[in-house]
Scaffold this motif. Structure first.
Motif, PDB file in Angstrom:
ATOM      1  N   LEU A  88      -8.557  33.261  17.314  1.00 12.10           N
ATOM      2  CA  LEU A  88      -8.091  33.865  18.560  1.00 12.10           C
ATOM      3  C   LEU A  88      -8.454  35.341  18.629  1.00 12.10           C
ATOM      4  CD1 LEU A  88      -4.598  32.140  18.904  1.00 12.10           C
ATOM      5  CD2 LEU A  88      -6.671  31.675  20.227  1.00 12.10           C
ATOM      6  N   GLY A  89      -8.470  36.028  17.477  1.00 10.37           N
ATOM      7  CA  GLY A  89      -8.852  37.440  17.457  1.00 10.37           C
ATOM      8  C   GLY A  89     -10.269  37.648  17.946  1.00 10.37           C
ATOM      9  N   ARG A  90     -11.171  36.733  17.617  1.00 12.23           N
ATOM     10  CA  ARG A  90     -12.550  36.824  18.096  1.00 12.23           C
ATOM     11  C   ARG A  90     -12.626  36.760  19.608  1.00 12.23           C
ATOM     12  NH1 ARG A  90     -15.545  32.591  13.874  1.00 12.23           N
ATOM     13  NH2 ARG A  90     -15.631  34.004  12.071  1.00 12.23           N
ATOM     14  N   ARG A  91     -11.577  36.243  20.223  1.00  8.40           N
ATOM     15  CA  ARG A  91     -11.545  36.086  21.675  1.00  8.40           C
ATOM     16  C   ARG A  91     -10.557  37.051  22.328  1.00  8.40           C
ATOM     17  NH1 ARG A  91     -13.053  32.033  18.857  1.00  8.40           N
ATOM     18  NH2 ARG A  91     -14.510  30.448  19.634  1.00  8.40           N
ATOM     19  N   GLY A  92     -10.103  38.024  21.541  1.00  4.76           N
ATOM     20  CA  GLY A  92      -9.213  39.050  22.064  1.00  4.76           C
ATOM     21  C   GLY A  92      -7.811  38.562  22.335  1.00  4.76           C
ATOM     22  N   LEU A  93      -7.381  37.534  21.618  1.00  2.40           N
ATOM     23  CA  LEU A  93      -6.075  36.943  21.845  1.00  2.40           C
ATOM     24  C   LEU A  93      -5.207  37.047  20.597  1.00  2.40           C
ATOM     25  CD1 LEU A  93      -7.308  33.704  23.637  1.00  2.40           C
ATOM     26  CD2 LEU A  93      -6.248  35.676  24.747  1.00  2.40           C
ATOM     27  N   ALA A 102       0.837  -1.195   0.000  1.00  3.67           N
ATOM     28  CA  ALA A 102       0.000   0.000   0.000  1.00  3.67           C
ATOM     29  C   ALA A 102       0.875   1.249   0.000  1.00  3.67           C
ATOM     30  CB  ALA A 102      -0.923   0.001   1.224  1.00  3.67           C
ATOM     31  N   VAL A 103       0.323   2.312  -0.537  1.00  3.25           N
ATOM     32  CA  VAL A 103       0.964   3.621  -0.527  1.00  3.25           C
ATOM     33  C   VAL A 103       0.030   4.578   0.209  1.00  3.25           C
ATOM     34  CG1 VAL A 103       1.975   5.485  -1.893  1.00  3.25           C
ATOM     35  CG2 VAL A 103       2.069   3.116  -2.734  1.00  3.25           C
ATOM     36  N   ILE A 104       0.561   5.245   1.230  1.00  4.07           N
ATOM     37  CA  ILE A 104      -0.247   6.094   2.110  1.00  4.07           C
ATOM     38  C   ILE A 104       0.273   7.525   2.055  1.00  4.07           C
ATOM     39  CG2 ILE A 104      -1.059   6.441   4.476  1.00  4.07           C
ATOM     40  CD1 ILE A 104      -0.554   3.463   4.973  1.00  4.07           C
ATOM     41  N   PHE A 105      -0.656   8.471   2.014  1.00  5.91           N
ATOM     42  CA  PHE A 105      -0.319   9.882   1.906  1.00  5.91           C
ATOM     43  C   PHE A 105      -0.860  10.675   3.087  1.00  5.91           C
ATOM     44  CE2 PHE A 105      -0.647   8.138  -2.325  1.00  5.91           C
ATOM     45  CZ  PHE A 105       0.403   8.704  -3.032  1.00  5.91           C
ATOM     46  N   ASP A 106      -0.097  11.654   3.514  1.00  4.16           N
ATOM     47  CA  ASP A 106      -0.632  12.751   4.312  1.00  4.16           C
ATOM     48  C   ASP A 106      -1.361  13.678   3.344  1.00  4.16           C
ATOM     49  OD1 ASP A 106      -0.834  14.663   6.542  1.00  4.16           O
ATOM     50  OD2 ASP A 106       0.667  15.788   5.421  1.00  4.16           O
ATOM     51  N   LEU A 107      -2.175  14.592   3.859  1.00  8.01           N
ATOM     52  CA  LEU A 107      -2.903  15.523   2.988  1.00  8.01           C
ATOM     53  C   LEU A 107      -2.241  16.895   2.941  1.00  8.01           C
ATOM     54  CD1 LEU A 107      -5.412  16.069   1.194  1.00  8.01           C
ATOM     55  CD2 LEU A 107      -6.561  16.863   3.282  1.00  8.01           C
ATOM     56  N   ASP A 108      -2.337  17.641   4.046  1.00  7.26           N
ATOM     57  CA  ASP A 108      -1.887  19.035   4.077  1.00  7.26           C
ATOM     58  C   ASP A 108      -0.373  19.133   3.970  1.00  7.26           C
ATOM     59  OD1 ASP A 108      -4.484  20.591   4.818  1.00  7.26           O
ATOM     60  OD2 ASP A 108      -4.430  18.890   6.184  1.00  7.26           O
ATOM     61  N   GLY A 109       0.095  19.857   2.954  1.00 14.56           N
ATOM     62  CA  GLY A 109       1.525  20.016   2.755  1.00 14.56           C
ATOM     63  C   GLY A 109       2.148  18.889   1.956  1.00 14.56           C
ATOM     64  N   THR A 110       1.413  17.793   1.786  1.00 13.89           N
ATOM     65  CA  THR A 110       1.910  16.649   1.023  1.00 13.89           C
ATOM     66  C   THR A 110       1.205  16.558  -0.322  1.00 13.89           C
ATOM     67  OG1 THR A 110       2.478  15.422   3.034  1.00 13.89           O
ATOM     68  CG2 THR A 110       2.217  14.143   1.013  1.00 13.89           C
ATOM     69  N   LEU A 111      -0.107  16.358  -0.299  1.00 14.69           N
ATOM     70  CA  LEU A 111      -0.862  16.326  -1.547  1.00 14.69           C
ATOM     71  C   LEU A 111      -1.337  17.705  -1.981  1.00 14.69           C
ATOM     72  CD1 LEU A 111      -3.084  13.114  -1.220  1.00 14.69           C
ATOM     73  CD2 LEU A 111      -1.113  13.465  -2.716  1.00 14.69           C
ATOM     74  N   ILE A 112      -1.617  18.582  -1.010  1.00 17.57           N
ATOM     75  CA  ILE A 112      -2.101  19.920  -1.339  1.00 17.57           C
ATOM     76  C   ILE A 112      -1.325  20.974  -0.551  1.00 17.57           C
ATOM     77  CG2 ILE A 112      -4.427  19.137  -1.939  1.00 17.57           C
ATOM     78  CD1 ILE A 112      -5.384  20.051   0.792  1.00 17.57           C
ATOM     79  N   ASN A 113      -1.210  22.176  -1.140  1.00 17.63           N
ATOM     80  CA  ASN A 113      -0.534  23.306  -0.479  1.00 17.63           C
ATOM     81  C   ASN A 113      -1.551  24.074   0.362  1.00 17.63           C
ATOM     82  OD1 ASN A 113       2.188  23.147  -1.607  1.00 17.63           O
ATOM     83  ND2 ASN A 113       1.226  23.618  -3.565  1.00 17.63           N
ATOM     84  N   SER A 114      -1.779  23.612   1.562  1.00 17.20           N
ATOM     85  CA  SER A 114      -2.874  24.163   2.358  1.00 17.20           C
ATOM     86  C   SER A 114      -2.478  24.665   3.734  1.00 17.20           C
ATOM     87  CB  SER A 114      -3.957  23.086   2.535  1.00 17.20           C
ATOM     88  OG  SER A 114      -3.379  21.903   3.055  1.00 17.20           O
ATOM     89  N   LEU A 115      -1.246  24.444   4.146  1.00 18.21           N
ATOM     90  CA  LEU A 115      -0.890  24.739   5.536  1.00 18.21           C
ATOM     91  C   LEU A 115      -0.963  26.220   5.879  1.00 18.21           C
ATOM     92  CD1 LEU A 115       2.021  22.204   6.078  1.00 18.21           C
ATOM     93  CD2 LEU A 115      -0.259  22.145   7.084  1.00 18.21           C
ATOM     94  N   SER A 116      -0.767  27.093   4.901  1.00 16.94           N
ATOM     95  CA  SER A 116      -0.778  28.528   5.193  1.00 16.94           C
ATOM     96  C   SER A 116      -2.135  29.010   5.693  1.00 16.94           C
ATOM     97  CB  SER A 116      -0.374  29.323   3.947  1.00 16.94           C
ATOM     98  OG  SER A 116      -1.282  29.096   2.884  1.00 16.94           O
ATOM     99  N   VAL A 117      -3.207  28.325   5.329  1.00 11.39           N
ATOM    100  CA  VAL A 117      -4.540  28.777   5.730  1.00 11.39           C
ATOM    101  C   VAL A 117      -4.715  28.729   7.237  1.00 11.39           C
ATOM    102  CG1 VAL A 117      -5.727  26.546   5.613  1.00 11.39           C
ATOM    103  CG2 VAL A 117      -6.996  28.638   5.157  1.00 11.39           C
ATOM    104  N   TRP A 118      -3.977  27.840   7.890  1.00 14.94           N
ATOM    105  CA  TRP A 118      -4.206  27.674   9.321  1.00 14.94           C
ATOM    106  C   TRP A 118      -3.680  28.837  10.143  1.00 14.94           C
ATOM    107  CZ3 TRP A 118      -7.913  24.809  10.767  1.00 14.94           C
ATOM    108  CH2 TRP A 118      -8.341  23.784   9.917  1.00 14.94           C
ATOM    109  N   HIS A 119      -2.691  29.538   9.636  1.00 16.41           N
ATOM    110  CA  HIS A 119      -2.264  30.762  10.324  1.00 16.41           C
ATOM    111  C   HIS A 119      -3.390  31.794  10.278  1.00 16.41           C
ATOM    112  CE1 HIS A 119       0.335  33.846  11.928  1.00 16.41           C
ATOM    113  NE2 HIS A 119       0.118  34.619  10.874  1.00 16.41           N
ATOM    114  N   ASP A 120      -4.050  31.914   9.131  1.00 12.23           N
ATOM    115  CA  ASP A 120      -5.177  32.846   9.010  1.00 12.23           C
ATOM    116  C   ASP A 120      -6.336  32.416   9.897  1.00 12.23           C
ATOM    117  OD1 ASP A 120      -3.712  34.258   7.116  1.00 12.23           O
ATOM    118  OD2 ASP A 120      -4.584  33.161   5.430  1.00 12.23           O
TER     119      ASP A 120
END
Length: 253
Positions: free
Chosen positions: A64-69, A40-58
């Motif tokens: 956290l901004g909604r909570r004043g942090l 079998a061949v197994i993949f991670d998703l974020d950062g491996t198959l798709i360029n998506s990790l930057s969204v999580w900083h946003d």
């Protein structure tokens, strides 16, 4: 809220479930009579198959901004390969939040959904490689720290249901990466022996998780983890910038 399910890692006899089919053939033969090196061949998703990790900083800024942090500068590094559920528990402790983990997960899914459903495409060469694997008869799996909701959104956009057989989220196993649980669970669902699984991962914690599961791991470059490239190269059996670089002959014996 959806209920999280736990994937059994051990069979009824107490032995690891991955050995339940020890009598099964370790090889599959394709039309060219090439013998598979991996079951079998197994993949991670974020950062491996798709360029998506930057969204999580946003997402973190908004959440956290909604909570004043404010977002701590080391937050993403601190989270590593934790599952979304584990991240919720971390946020409760780190930021003293009264939100339940389920409430936080639902908010994160809502904030990121549009990007996964409409924005994030596959990395170069990934689509062709996945179709090659299916044509050659390899079993394929996804082992991700992300939520099933966002995985399904990405699968719909990128038409991945026909080329990936099994999806396992870290929310469905006891421990996220760098623990091996998710990779062992994925191998079990694929009826594959871990030692005969090939993994593609972009994150050091994911690479460590797959290695702890006894699997062969290739590291995948990603802008979001570029500062850890040397660490990834040392930890993995090989390194690729994208899937056009992988030598497919390595899949066969």
């Amino acid at each position: 809220m959806r209920h999280l399910t736990r994937v059994p890692l051990f069979g009824e006899n107490g032995y690891p479930a991955r050995h339940a089919k020890a009598g099964a053939s370790l090889f599959r033969m394709d039309s060219g009579l090439k013998r598979h090196k991996y079951e079998a061949v197994i993949f991670d998703l974020d950062g491996t198959l798709i360029n998506s990790l930057s969204v999580w900083h946003d997402v973190d800024i908004t959440f956290l901004g909604r909570r004043g942090l404010a977002v701590p500068p080391t937050l993403q590094k601190d989270l590593g390969g934790l599952s979304m559920y584990e991240i919720g528990e971390y946020f409760q402790t780190k930021f003293g939040l009264s939100d339940t983990v389920e409430e936080m997960m639902a908010e994160w899914n809502e904030l990121a959904y549009e990007d996964y459903r409409y924005r994030f495409g596959l990395k170069e060469g990934a689509e062709d490689f996945l179709h090659f694997l299916k044509k050659e008869g390899f079993s394929t799996g996804l082992a991700t720290s992300n939520s099933r909701e966002l995985v399904e959104a990405s699968f719909e956009k990128n038409r991945l249901y026909d080329v990936i057989d099994v999806i396992v989220s870290s929310n469905e196993v006891p421990h996220g990466k760098p623990e091996p649980d998710i990779y062992l669970a994925c191998a079990e669902r694929l009826s594959a022996i871990p030692e005969r699984c090939l993994v593609f991962e972009d994150h050091p914690d994911g690479i460590l998780a797959a290695r702890r599961a006894g699997m062969t791991v290739w590291a995948v470059a990603d802008d979001y983890t570029s500062d850890a490239e040397e660490e990834k190269r040392r930890a993995a059996a090989g390194f690729i910038t994208d899937f056009t670089e992988f030598d497919r002959s390595l899949l066969f014996e």
